[in-house]
Design a protein around this motif. Structure first.
Motif, mmCIF file in Angstrom:
data_model
loop_
_atom_site.group_PDB
_atom_site.id
_atom_site.type_symbol
_atom_site.label_atom_id
_atom_site.label_comp_id
_atom_site.label_asym_id
_atom_site.label_seq_id
_atom_site.Cartn_x
_atom_site.Cartn_y
_atom_site.Cartn_z
ATOM 1 N N PRO A 13 6.165 -0.796 16.487
ATOM 2 C CA PRO A 13 6.794 -0.662 15.137
ATOM 3 C C PRO A 13 5.974 -1.038 13.892
ATOM 4 O O PRO A 13 4.935 -1.833 14.134
ATOM 5 C CB PRO A 13 7.954 -1.586 15.201
ATOM 6 C CG PRO A 13 7.439 -2.906 16.256
ATOM 7 C CD PRO A 13 6.709 -1.943 16.959
ATOM 8 N N VAL A 14 6.158 -0.483 12.805
ATOM 9 C CA VAL A 14 5.290 -0.841 11.568
ATOM 10 C C VAL A 14 6.404 -1.264 10.505
ATOM 11 O O VAL A 14 7.395 -0.168 10.123
ATOM 12 C CB VAL A 14 4.485 0.253 11.256
ATOM 13 C CG1 VAL A 14 4.985 1.616 11.022
ATOM 14 C CG2 VAL A 14 3.707 -0.075 9.894
ATOM 15 N N GLY A 15 6.257 -2.303 9.892
ATOM 16 C CA GLY A 15 7.001 -2.394 8.665
ATOM 17 C C GLY A 15 6.150 -2.488 7.253
ATOM 18 O O GLY A 15 5.001 -2.079 7.403
ATOM 19 N N PHE A 16 6.766 -2.484 6.143
ATOM 20 C CA PHE A 16 6.325 -2.394 4.889
ATOM 21 C C PHE A 16 6.318 -3.322 3.710
ATOM 22 O O PHE A 16 7.518 -3.663 3.576
ATOM 23 C CB PHE A 16 6.492 -1.137 4.508
ATOM 24 C CG PHE A 16 6.243 0.191 5.512
ATOM 25 C CD1 PHE A 16 5.203 0.918 5.234
ATOM 26 C CD2 PHE A 16 7.262 0.586 6.031
ATOM 27 C CE1 PHE A 16 4.794 1.768 6.219
ATOM 28 C CE2 PHE A 16 7.201 1.671 7.137
ATOM 29 C CZ PHE A 16 5.869 2.137 7.055
ATOM 30 N N VAL A 17 5.489 -4.079 3.221
ATOM 31 C CA VAL A 17 5.413 -4.604 2.036
ATOM 32 C C VAL A 17 4.748 -3.871 0.920
ATOM 33 O O VAL A 17 3.537 -3.523 1.057
ATOM 34 C CB VAL A 17 4.589 -5.994 2.184
ATOM 35 C CG1 VAL A 17 4.841 -6.940 0.618
ATOM 36 C CG2 VAL A 17 5.403 -6.758 3.284
ATOM 37 N N SER A 18 5.379 -3.153 0.161
ATOM 38 C CA SER A 18 4.727 -2.241 -0.885
ATOM 39 C C SER A 18 5.027 -2.958 -2.397
ATOM 40 O O SER A 18 5.793 -3.742 -2.546
ATOM 41 C CB SER A 18 5.560 -0.995 -1.008
ATOM 42 O OG SER A 18 6.649 -1.101 -1.467
ATOM 43 N N TYR A 19 3.969 -2.457 -3.245
ATOM 44 C CA TYR A 19 3.963 -3.110 -4.750
ATOM 45 C C TYR A 19 3.781 -2.178 -5.439
ATOM 46 O O TYR A 19 2.765 -1.229 -5.185
ATOM 47 C CB TYR A 19 3.285 -4.342 -4.748
ATOM 48 C CG TYR A 19 1.850 -4.493 -4.241
ATOM 49 C CD1 TYR A 19 0.774 -4.154 -5.038
ATOM 50 C CD2 TYR A 19 1.494 -4.476 -2.996
ATOM 51 C CE1 TYR A 19 -0.661 -4.030 -4.730
ATOM 52 C CE2 TYR A 19 -0.175 -4.309 -2.364
ATOM 53 C CZ TYR A 19 -1.069 -4.121 -3.389
ATOM 54 O OH TYR A 19 -2.173 -3.928 -2.960
ATOM 55 N N PHE B 232 2.990 -3.838 13.608
ATOM 56 C CA PHE B 232 2.313 -4.079 12.247
ATOM 57 C C PHE B 232 3.171 -4.121 11.016
ATOM 58 O O PHE B 232 4.255 -3.763 11.095
ATOM 59 C CB PHE B 232 1.460 -2.530 11.942
ATOM 60 C CG PHE B 232 0.409 -2.170 13.222
ATOM 61 C CD1 PHE B 232 -0.636 -2.727 13.517
ATOM 62 C CD2 PHE B 232 1.046 -1.213 14.259
ATOM 63 C CE1 PHE B 232 -1.188 -2.383 14.580
ATOM 64 C CE2 PHE B 232 0.572 -0.720 15.383
ATOM 65 C CZ PHE B 232 -0.878 -1.393 15.468
ATOM 66 N N LEU B 233 2.546 -4.766 10.093
ATOM 67 C CA LEU B 233 2.970 -5.027 8.459
ATOM 68 C C LEU B 233 2.062 -4.420 7.806
ATOM 69 O O LEU B 233 0.936 -4.985 7.502
ATOM 70 C CB LEU B 233 3.698 -6.370 8.512
ATOM 71 C CG LEU B 233 4.248 -6.502 7.002
ATOM 72 C CD1 LEU B 233 5.688 -5.900 7.105
ATOM 73 C CD2 LEU B 233 4.217 -8.076 6.654
ATOM 74 N N PHE B 234 2.452 -3.355 7.083
ATOM 75 C CA PHE B 234 1.227 -2.752 6.134
ATOM 76 C C PHE B 234 1.644 -3.175 4.728
ATOM 77 O O PHE B 234 2.810 -3.137 4.088
ATOM 78 C CB PHE B 234 1.413 -1.117 6.089
ATOM 79 C CG PHE B 234 1.181 -0.428 7.161
ATOM 80 C CD1 PHE B 234 0.237 -1.223 8.341
ATOM 81 C CD2 PHE B 234 1.127 1.059 7.241
ATOM 82 C CE1 PHE B 234 -0.152 -0.312 9.404
ATOM 83 C CE2 PHE B 234 0.798 1.606 8.520
ATOM 84 C CZ PHE B 234 -0.133 1.043 9.217
ATOM 85 N N VAL B 235 0.758 -3.859 3.932
ATOM 86 C CA VAL B 235 0.724 -4.317 2.574
ATOM 87 C C VAL B 235 0.086 -3.324 1.770
ATOM 88 O O VAL B 235 -1.248 -3.451 1.858
ATOM 89 C CB VAL B 235 0.185 -5.623 2.574
ATOM 90 C CG1 VAL B 235 0.122 -6.151 1.123
ATOM 91 C CG2 VAL B 235 0.844 -6.786 3.468
ATOM 92 N N THR B 236 0.665 -2.553 1.220
ATOM 93 C CA THR B 236 0.277 -1.212 0.464
ATOM 94 C C THR B 236 0.624 -1.181 -0.949
ATOM 95 O O THR B 236 1.774 -1.449 -1.348
ATOM 96 C CB THR B 236 0.367 -0.086 1.082
ATOM 97 O OG1 THR B 236 0.044 1.101 0.596
ATOM 98 C CG2 THR B 236 2.042 0.277 1.184
ATOM 99 N N PRO B 237 -0.184 -0.772 -1.774
ATOM 100 C CA PRO B 237 0.299 -0.392 -3.329
ATOM 101 C C PRO B 237 0.338 1.113 -3.139
ATOM 102 O O PRO B 237 0.510 1.724 -2.174
ATOM 103 C CB PRO B 237 -1.111 -0.373 -4.044
ATOM 104 C CG PRO B 237 -2.406 -0.353 -2.938
ATOM 105 C CD PRO B 237 -1.543 -0.519 -1.695
ATOM 106 N N GLU B 238 0.821 1.902 -4.238
ATOM 107 C CA GLU B 238 1.067 3.468 -4.279
ATOM 108 C C GLU B 238 0.064 3.628 -5.264
ATOM 109 O O GLU B 238 -0.156 3.069 -6.393
ATOM 110 C CB GLU B 238 2.393 3.427 -5.021
ATOM 111 C CG GLU B 238 2.551 4.863 -5.228
ATOM 112 C CD GLU B 238 4.074 5.195 -5.971
ATOM 113 O OE1 GLU B 238 4.170 5.966 -6.990
ATOM 114 O OE2 GLU B 238 5.109 4.455 -5.630
ATOM 115 N N TYR B 239 -0.818 4.920 -4.825
ATOM 116 C CA TYR B 239 -1.792 5.640 -5.677
ATOM 117 C C TYR B 239 -1.257 6.869 -5.808
ATOM 118 O O TYR B 239 -1.160 7.722 -4.915
ATOM 119 C CB TYR B 239 -3.066 5.481 -5.136
ATOM 120 C CG TYR B 239 -4.017 4.144 -4.929
ATOM 121 C CD1 TYR B 239 -3.329 2.938 -5.537
ATOM 122 C CD2 TYR B 239 -5.061 4.164 -4.287
ATOM 123 C CE1 TYR B 239 -3.970 1.872 -5.220
ATOM 124 C CE2 TYR B 239 -5.774 3.018 -4.192
ATOM 125 C CZ TYR B 239 -5.050 1.910 -4.927
ATOM 126 O OH TYR B 239 -5.899 0.514 -4.568
#
Length: 215
Positions: A109-115, A79-86
């Motif tokens: 496995p899980v990777g992350f794209v955060s913004y 997985f690749l989670f594309v996530t903001p921060e709240y």
């Protein structure tokens, strides 16, 4: 066999930036070439607040939205989670989506794209790394962090900086290493679904433990 990567767009709010960022990530993942790439937009799945009576570990689902979500997640190898921060954490939509399932996440496995703003969503990722381990996912240590994201999305298109553009393939390399390394454990999941943990309610004589959504 080429592992399948599911890119999950976490934010569901109107005006979200996750959709253009997710599209960019999907295009970059396809160019990377290490995965079959699929996208799961949580806004399209439209999962209500967890409404299944049975514990997710049992895989006994009563609603079509849960079954659809189960099929999407179970078919992935990573997985690749594309996530903001709240508020220093992940969006409730993503936390809810994780909580719906159990075995479908296991040993992937899980990777992350955060913004976000100055923090680039990294505090949400730190929270997620703790949560995903409880459903037996393997969080990849590094990630793609996009600070001060607003100017980089114009007319519904995300334009990454050079460092962000270079970081995603590097991150996907690590996700791929873990996907390959964990393949043997994922192969054990059908058998593990049949096992009851210590302290679980005893089944009637002759009953078979639940196998999950795919029985």
């Amino acid at each position: 066999m080429t592992p399948r990567l599911l890119i999950i767009i976490a934010s569901t709010r109107p005006g979200r930036l996750g959709l253009p960022i997710g599209r960019w990530a999907a295009d970059a993942a396809k160019r990377h070439g290490g995965f079959e790439v699929e996208v799961a937009d949580l806004a399209e799945f439209d999962l209500p607040l967890l409404d299944e009576a049975a514990h997710p570990r049992t895989g006994k689902y009563s609603h079509e939205h849960t079954l659809a979500w189960s099929r999407a997640v179970e078919s992935a190898d990573a997985f690749l989670f594309v996530t903001p921060e709240y508020n220093y954490g992940p969006p409730p939509s993503l936390l809810n989506a994780i909580s719906y399932l159990f075995w479908e996440w296991a040993y992937k496995p899980v990777g992350f794209v955060s913004y976000g703003g100055i923090s680039a969503g990294l505090r949400a990722v730190q929270v997620l790394k703790q949560i995903v381990t409880t459903v037996r996912m393997m969080p990849v240590q590094d990630g793609v962090a996009i600070p001060f994201v607003m100017p980089h999305v114009q007319d519904g298109v995300f334009s990454p900086t050079p460092i962000v553009e270079e970081t995603l393939p590097f991150h996907l390399d690590e996700v791929l290493r873990w996907a390959n390394a964990l393949e043997g454990l994922r192969a054990q999941v059908p058998q593990l679904r049949r096992l009851l943990p210590p302290g679980a309610p005893k089944l009637p004589p002759g009953a078979t433990p639940p196998l999950g959504a795919r029985q």
